[in-house]
Design a protein around this motif. Structure first.
Motif, PDB file in Angstrom:
ATOM      1  N   GLU A   1     127.389 -44.212-101.310  1.00 35.68           N
ATOM      2  CA  GLU A   1     128.821 -43.979-101.441  1.00 35.68           C
ATOM      3  C   GLU A   1     129.422 -44.997-102.410  1.00 35.68           C
ATOM      4  OE1 GLU A   1     132.117 -42.702 -98.261  1.00 35.68           O
ATOM      5  OE2 GLU A   1     131.483 -44.791 -98.050  1.00 35.68           O
ATOM      6  N   ILE A   2     130.080 -44.510-103.450  1.00 35.53           N
ATOM      7  CA  ILE A   2     130.790 -45.386-104.383  1.00 35.53           C
ATOM      8  C   ILE A   2     132.185 -45.675-103.842  1.00 35.53           C
ATOM      9  CG2 ILE A   2     131.722 -45.591-106.725  1.00 35.53           C
ATOM     10  CD1 ILE A   2     129.434 -43.772-107.656  1.00 35.53           C
ATOM     11  N   ASN A   3     132.839 -44.620-103.400  1.00 37.17           N
ATOM     12  CA  ASN A   3     134.118 -44.724-102.702  1.00 37.17           C
ATOM     13  C   ASN A   3     134.257 -43.473-101.843  1.00 37.17           C
ATOM     14  OD1 ASN A   3     135.336 -42.615-104.394  1.00 37.17           O
ATOM     15  ND2 ASN A   3     135.331 -44.177-106.001  1.00 37.17           N
ATOM     16  N   SER A   4     135.408 -43.257-101.239  1.00 37.37           N
ATOM     17  CA  SER A   4     135.578 -42.137-100.322  1.00 37.37           C
ATOM     18  C   SER A   4     135.498 -40.778-101.001  1.00 37.37           C
ATOM     19  CB  SER A   4     136.921 -42.255 -99.589  1.00 37.37           C
ATOM     20  OG  SER A   4     137.995 -42.223-100.516  1.00 37.37           O
TER      21      SER A   4
ATOM     22  N   GLU B   1     133.486 -40.327-104.071  1.00 41.79           N
ATOM     23  CA  GLU B   1     132.392 -40.265-105.030  1.00 41.79           C
ATOM     24  C   GLU B   1     131.145 -40.930-104.462  1.00 41.79           C
ATOM     25  OE1 GLU B   1     131.514 -41.260-109.760  1.00 41.79           O
ATOM     26  OE2 GLU B   1     133.277 -42.101-108.761  1.00 41.79           O
ATOM     27  N   ALA B   2     129.983 -40.375-104.823  1.00 44.73           N
ATOM     28  CA  ALA B   2     128.703 -40.943-104.391  1.00 44.73           C
ATOM     29  C   ALA B   2     127.669 -40.741-105.492  1.00 44.73           C
ATOM     30  CB  ALA B   2     128.224 -40.281-103.099  1.00 44.73           C
ATOM     31  N   THR B   3     126.698 -41.645-105.541  1.00 38.48           N
ATOM     32  CA  THR B   3     125.591 -41.479-106.479  1.00 38.48           C
ATOM     33  C   THR B   3     124.631 -40.421-105.926  1.00 38.48           C
ATOM     34  OG1 THR B   3     124.224 -43.172-105.393  1.00 38.48           O
ATOM     35  CG2 THR B   3     125.745 -43.907-107.116  1.00 38.48           C
ATOM     36  N   THR B   4     123.798 -39.894-106.783  1.00 36.05           N
ATOM     37  CA  THR B   4     122.738 -38.990-106.346  1.00 36.05           C
ATOM     38  C   THR B   4     121.422 -39.764-106.277  1.00 36.05           C
ATOM     39  OG1 THR B   4     122.383 -38.285-108.639  1.00 36.05           O
ATOM     40  CG2 THR B   4     123.845 -36.929-107.268  1.00 36.05           C
ATOM     41  N   PRO B   5     120.505 -39.370-105.409  1.00 37.25           N
ATOM     42  CA  PRO B   5     119.255 -40.129-105.231  1.00 37.25           C
ATOM     43  C   PRO B   5     118.271 -39.918-106.377  1.00 37.25           C
ATOM     44  CG  PRO B   5     119.238 -38.166-103.863  1.00 37.25           C
ATOM     45  CD  PRO B   5     120.596 -38.226-104.486  1.00 37.25           C
ATOM     46  N   HIS B   6     117.319 -40.838-106.499  1.00 39.05           N
ATOM     47  CA  HIS B   6     116.248 -40.681-107.477  1.00 39.05           C
ATOM     48  C   HIS B   6     115.034 -41.494-107.040  1.00 39.05           C
ATOM     49  CE1 HIS B   6     118.103 -44.472-108.903  1.00 39.05           C
ATOM     50  NE2 HIS B   6     116.891 -44.763-109.350  1.00 39.05           N
ATOM     51  N   TYR B   7     113.895 -41.209-107.659  1.00 34.64           N
ATOM     52  CA  TYR B   7     112.669 -41.978-107.446  1.00 34.64           C
ATOM     53  C   TYR B   7     112.405 -42.853-108.661  1.00 34.64           C
ATOM     54  CZ  TYR B   7     110.521 -40.251-103.138  1.00 34.64           C
ATOM     55  OH  TYR B   7     110.218 -39.998-101.817  1.00 34.64           O
ATOM     56  N   GLU B   8     111.753 -43.977-108.416  1.00 31.51           N
ATOM     57  CA  GLU B   8     111.265 -44.814-109.500  1.00 31.51           C
ATOM     58  C   GLU B   8     109.760 -45.009-109.332  1.00 31.51           C
ATOM     59  OE1 GLU B   8     113.303 -48.501-109.724  1.00 31.51           O
ATOM     60  OE2 GLU B   8     115.129 -47.620-110.573  1.00 31.51           O
ATOM     61  N   LYS B   9     109.048 -44.898-110.426  1.00 28.45           N
ATOM     62  CA  LYS B   9     107.614 -45.157-110.455  1.00 28.45           C
ATOM     63  C   LYS B   9     107.421 -46.537-111.064  1.00 28.45           C
ATOM     64  CE  LYS B   9     103.326 -42.990-112.177  1.00 28.45           C
ATOM     65  NZ  LYS B   9     102.813 -41.821-112.950  1.00 28.45           N
ATOM     66  N   ARG B  10     106.824 -47.476-110.289  1.00 32.83           N
ATOM     67  CA  ARG B  10     106.701 -48.860-110.715  1.00 32.83           C
ATOM     68  C   ARG B  10     105.274 -49.373-110.514  1.00 32.83           C
ATOM     69  NH1 ARG B  10     111.126 -52.076-111.433  1.00 32.83           N
ATOM     70  NH2 ARG B  10     113.172 -51.073-111.209  1.00 32.83           N
ATOM     71  N   THR B  11     104.948 -50.459-111.223  1.00 38.24           N
ATOM     72  CA  THR B  11     103.685 -51.143-110.950  1.00 38.24           C
ATOM     73  C   THR B  11     103.889 -52.039-109.731  1.00 38.24           C
ATOM     74  OG1 THR B  11     104.273 -52.962-112.423  1.00 38.24           O
ATOM     75  CG2 THR B  11     103.001 -51.148-113.374  1.00 38.24           C
ATOM     76  N   ILE B  12     102.856 -52.157-108.908  1.00 37.67           N
ATOM     77  CA  ILE B  12     102.979 -52.938-107.684  1.00 37.67           C
ATOM     78  C   ILE B  12     103.006 -54.439-107.976  1.00 37.67           C
ATOM     79  CG2 ILE B  12     101.809 -53.568-105.530  1.00 37.67           C
ATOM     80  CD1 ILE B  12     100.816 -50.702-105.368  1.00 37.67           C
TER      81      ILE B  12
END
Length: 212
Positions: free
Chosen positions: A25-28, A30-41
């Motif tokens: 939630e950014i504010n009442s 607006e909200a961001t949408t989800p995503h995945y990140e691919k990273r090195t461990i």
């Protein structure tokens, strides 16, 4: 103000980490949408970003429910690491993410709610998928398709007796009806079983998948 991003649902394959960033939630309105990140461990280097939705945020000044709740999913990774499946809580939809290419394909049951819900007050949203587990061949998603239940502590959990079985191409193969409640599910690929725990009695049940 310092905002710390919250990541969860980590999947590890050799030196690769898949981190899920949920909607926030950014504010009442607006909200961001989800995503995945691919990273090195070991070095935490970002290899690839997997945006699940076309827009990075959504707005709805008429929403009566938190916008980020709309995007809640249950996720599972294919044991060979090639794909991740998401089943959506507030839409009858699954999303399949190819972990090599980042391609995301979505499948929704026909004649059911869609993303136009985001343009409404969002006061009465049904719950569709409640949990998911998977093996190398199939996806097992527990299905509700009704109004939210009373989830207060100590209140009896209703009977979840429908499991949707998909293949990894998104095809809905079976709609299993069970004689026990399958609120959460876990796959045993060795014994070919699908387990659950009765949330009201703590008893353990399973479906013999070899008989399907």
């Amino acid at each position: 103000m310092i905002i710390i991003a919250s990541f969860f649902s980590f999947y590890q394959i050799e030196n690769v980490l898949f981190a899920y960033k949920p909607a926030e939630e950014i504010n009442s309105q607006e909200a961001t949408t989800p995503h995945y990140e691919k990273r090195t461990i070991y070095t935490n280097q970002l290899i690839q970003d997997f945006p699940i939705y076309k827009t990075k945020s959504i707005q709805n000044p008429n929403a009566k429910s938190p916008l980020d709740f709309f995007f809640y999913t249950w996720d599972a990774i294919k044991p060979d690491g090639s794909k991740i499946v998401q089943v959506m809580r507030h839409l009858p939809q699954i999303n399949i993410i190819d972990t090599q290419t980042g391609k995301i394909t979505s499948y929704r049951i026909k004649n059911n709610p869609n993303f136009s819900l985001l343009e409404t007050s969002m006061e009465s949203m049904n719950v569709f998928y409640n949990h998911v587990h998977a093996d190398d061949n199939y996806i097992y998603a527990t299905y509700w398709g009704k109004e939210p239940w009373d989830d207060r502590f100590g209140v009896e959990v209703p009977i979840f007796n429908t499991i949707h079985v998909f293949d990894w191409n998104g095809n809905l193969l079976y709609k299993l009806t069970t004689d026990k409640s399958f609120f959460r599910v876990w796959s045993d690929p060795v014994r070919k079983r699908l387990y659950t725990i009765d949330m009201n009695t703590d008893e353990v049940y399973y479906i013999d998948l070899k008989e399907l």
